[in-house]
Design an enzyme around this catalytic site. Structure first.
Site, PDB file in Angstrom:
ATOM      1  N   TYR A 135      60.185  10.549 -41.230  1.00 19.90           N
ATOM      2  CA  TYR A 135      59.416  10.545 -39.973  1.00 19.90           C
ATOM      3  C   TYR A 135      59.252  11.989 -39.534  1.00 19.90           C
ATOM      4  O   TYR A 135      60.234  12.743 -39.510  1.00 19.90           O
ATOM      5  CB  TYR A 135      60.163   9.745 -38.912  1.00 19.90           C
ATOM      6  CG  TYR A 135      59.521   9.775 -37.531  1.00 19.90           C
ATOM      7  CD1 TYR A 135      60.148  10.448 -36.478  1.00 19.90           C
ATOM      8  CD2 TYR A 135      58.323   9.139 -37.282  1.00 19.90           C
ATOM      9  CE1 TYR A 135      59.581  10.469 -35.209  1.00 19.90           C
ATOM     10  CE2 TYR A 135      57.749   9.160 -36.011  1.00 19.90           C
ATOM     11  CZ  TYR A 135      58.385   9.821 -34.983  1.00 19.90           C
ATOM     12  OH  TYR A 135      57.807   9.849 -33.733  1.00 19.90           O
ATOM     13  N   ASP A 230      60.644  19.879 -42.906  1.00 19.84           N
ATOM     14  CA  ASP A 230      60.771  19.392 -41.524  1.00 19.84           C
ATOM     15  C   ASP A 230      62.272  19.394 -41.195  1.00 19.84           C
ATOM     16  O   ASP A 230      62.981  18.451 -41.540  1.00 19.84           O
ATOM     17  CB  ASP A 230      60.169  17.990 -41.408  1.00 19.84           C
ATOM     18  CG  ASP A 230      60.349  17.442 -40.002  1.00 19.84           C
ATOM     19  OD1 ASP A 230      59.790  16.372 -39.700  1.00 19.84           O
ATOM     20  OD2 ASP A 230      61.061  18.085 -39.194  1.00 19.84           O
ATOM     21  N   LYS A 258      64.811  19.697 -31.423  1.00 20.85           N
ATOM     22  CA  LYS A 258      66.153  19.211 -31.085  1.00 20.85           C
ATOM     23  C   LYS A 258      67.113  20.352 -30.724  1.00 20.85           C
ATOM     24  O   LYS A 258      67.029  20.907 -29.625  1.00 20.85           O
ATOM     25  CB  LYS A 258      66.666  18.322 -32.214  1.00 20.85           C
ATOM     26  CG  LYS A 258      65.796  17.047 -32.389  1.00 20.85           C
ATOM     27  CD  LYS A 258      66.338  16.115 -33.432  1.00 20.85           C
ATOM     28  CE  LYS A 258      65.324  15.057 -33.806  1.00 20.85           C
ATOM     29  NZ  LYS A 258      65.308  13.904 -32.915  1.00 20.85           N
TER      30      LYS A 258
END
Ligand code: KE4
Length: 420
Positions: A135, A230, A258
Site C-alpha cells: 500500500y 516507499d 510517519k
C-alpha cells in the site's frame, strides 16, 4: 460512534480505525502518554498501534512536546520558506544519503503520488510497477488490483478510479523476482518506475526474500526505470537509515512519512538530485502543497529525529521485538496452533497459518477469524493491537519488557478463548 457516523462516513477519518475488519465498536481515545492511550470511558491500553507507525518514541516525548510548544510561540504557518524546512531537509539527507534533495509534503500519499509523477516526467515513460499487498497511499494510479494474469495491466482497485488511471499500472506478486524479470523483459523500456515497500507492512509485515531488493535494483537500472523505495513505514523505523541502509540498496527515489513528523502530518520524497531538480519551480514537473513544511510539524519531526542515534532506540526495540516474537510463538506451540510471526525490528505481525507468509496470497490464506478473536481478547485485556490482519504492530522506546510479557500472556488467554 452513532453520533460520529452521522457526520463522518463510517464514523472515522480513515477506514482501518473503524474496526470493520475485527468487528465491534472502536474505542474513542482522549489522551495518551508514553506507551499508553486512554479512551473516553477511562480505559487505559498498552498501545501497539502508535498511530500506525509515527510514534517510535511513544506518545508525548518531552523533546517533541517542547519543540512544538516553542515553535507555537513563534508562529503556526508562515506561507513562505523557513529555515526549519531547510534544516529538516538537511537532516533527512544526512540520515538517508540517497536523498540528495528532498521535497516535504503532508502525507505518505502525497509523497508517493509526487514521486511517481516525477519519475514519469523525468523518464518520459508511463508504466508503473507495484506489488500486490503493498500500500502506497490512495492516489488513483496506486489503487490498482492485480489484473487477471500475473503480468497483465491492472484493474481499478476502488470505485471512482477510472480504468485509464490504472491502465499503466502493473501489479506483480511481492517477493517474486522471476515475475519482475519476465515483465521487464517484455516491457522494461516502457517502465517509468517500480515502487516497493522494501519491508512490506501493509499485508501485515512481510520481509523481502534474500536477493529480492538487489534484484529489483539490478532490473530497474538495466532498463532505465526509476526505483522508488516507499519507506513511509520503514523509514527511521527498521534502522535510522531505513530499510535501504539495512539492505544496502540505493534507490533512485525514497518516500517518507510517519516517524519524520513526530506524530504531526509530514511526508517527504527525495533522491537523486538530477531527478529532484526537475520539480517545479526549478523544473517542469508540478508539485505543491499549502502546508508543506509546516513549521509546527517540522519542529516535531526534527525533535523526533534528534532522539535517534545509529544504535538507539533500535537495539532496545530489537530486544523487545525478539522477546515478543518468541513469546507469541511459544504460546502458539503450547496451544497446538500454527503461527507465523513476521518481524523486522519493532514492526511485526502474527498470522494463524502453518505456511510461511511471503506475499499477499499467503497472508490472506491465514485464519482471519482467529485473528479477530485474539484481537478482541487483547483489547479486552488492555492491549490495543492494530485492528486488521493486514497491518503491522509497532513497539516504541517507551515500552518495557514487563509490558511485552503481559502482551504475551494475554495472547495466550486469547488463544484459549479462541479454542474454547
Ligand atoms: P498516508 O497518506 O496515510 O500518510 O501514507 C500512506 C502510506 C504510504 N506508504 C506506506 C508504506 C504506508 O504504510 C502508508 C500508510 N499506512 C497506513 C497503515 N497501513 C496508514 C493507516 C491508515 O490508512 O489510517
Amino acid at each position: 460512534m452513532e453520533r460520529a457516523r452521522r457526520v463522518l462516513p463510517g464514523g472515522v477519518n480513515s477506514p482501518v480505525r473503524s474496526f470493520r475488519a475485527v468487528g465491534g465498536t472502536p474505542p474513542f481515545f482522549v489522551r495518551a502518554r508514553g506507551p499508553f492511550i486512554v479512551d473516553v470511558d477511562g480505559n487505559r491500553y498498552l498501545d501497539l498501534v502508535l498511530a500506525y507507525g509515527p510514534l517510535i518514541l511513544g506518545h508525548l516525548h518531552p523533546a517533541v512536546v517542547a519543540a512544538i510548544s516553542s515553535q507555537l510561540a513563534l508562529g503556526e504557518a508562515m506561507g513562505g520558506p523557513t529555515e526549519l524546512e531547510v534544516e529538516l531537509g538537511e537532516r533527512i539527507r544526512q540520515l538517508v544519503p540517497s536523498m540528495e534533495m528532498v521535497r516535504l509534503v503532508n502525507s505518505g500519499t502525497e509523497a508517493t503520488m509526487s514521486a511517481i509523477r516525477l519519475a514519469r516526467g523525468a523518464t518520459g515513460r508511463d508504466l508503473l510497477v507495484k506489488f500486490a499487498g503493498c500500500y502506497h497511499g490512495h492516489s488513483d494510479a496506486l489503487l490498482a488490483a492485480a489484473g487477471s494474469g500475473v503480468a497483465t495491466l491492472a484493474l481499478p482497485g476502488s470505485p471512482g478510479v477510472p480504468e485509464a488511471s490504472v491502465a499503466d499500472t502493473m501489479v506483480l506478486p511481492y517477493n517474486d523476482l522471476d515475475a519482475v524479470a519476465e515483465a521487464f523483459a517484455r516491457v522494461g523500456e516502457r517502465v517509468a518506475a517500480l515502487i516497493v515497500e522494501p519491508v512490506a507492512g501493509n499485508m501485515g509485515v512481510v520481509p523481502p526474500r534474500a536477493g529480492f531488493l538487489a534484484g529489483l535494483r539490478e532490473l530497474t537500472s538495466r532498463y532505465g526505470a526509476i526505483l522508488i523505495f516507499d519507506e513511509v513505514m520503514t523509514g527511521f523505523r527498521v534502522a535510522r537509515g531505513g530499510a535501504q541502509d539495512l539492505f544496502a540498496i540505493r534507490p533512485d527515489l525514497t518516500c517518507l512519512g510517519k516517524v519524520i513528523g513526530g506524530g504531526l502530518p509530514v511526508g517527504a520524497f527525495g533522491g537523486r538530485a538530477d531527478l529532484m531538480r526537475q520539480l517545479a519551480p526549478e523544473g517542469q514537473v508540478y508539485q505543491a502543497g499549502t502546508l508543506s513544511g509546516s513549521p509546527l510539524a517540522v519542529a516535531a519531526g526534527l525533535a523526533a529525529l534528534g532522539q535517534l542515534t545509529p544504535t538507539e532506540p533500535y537495539a532496545q526495540l530489537e530486544r523487545l521485538g525478539q522477546r515478543l516474537e518468541l513469546g507469541l510463538l511459544e504460546q502458539a506451540r503450547d496451544h497446538g496452533l500454527p503461527l507465523q510471526v513476521n518481524r523486522m525490528g519493532s514492526m511485526l505481525t502474527f498470522f494463524f497459518t502453518s505456511a510461511p507468509v511471503v506475499d499477499y496470497a499467503s497472508a490472506a490464506a491465514s485464519d482471519l477469524n482467529r485473528f479477530r478473536q485474539v484481537h478482541g481478547a487483547l483489547l479486552k485485556g488492555g492491549v490495543f493491537w492494530p485492528p486488521s490482519q493486514f497491518e503491522a504492530a509497532f513497539l516504541c522506546a517507551a515500552h518495557t519488557q514487563a509490558q511485552i510479557d503481559q502482551v504475551v500472556a494475554l495472547f495466550g488467554e486469547g488463544l484459549e478463548r479462541s479454542l474454547g
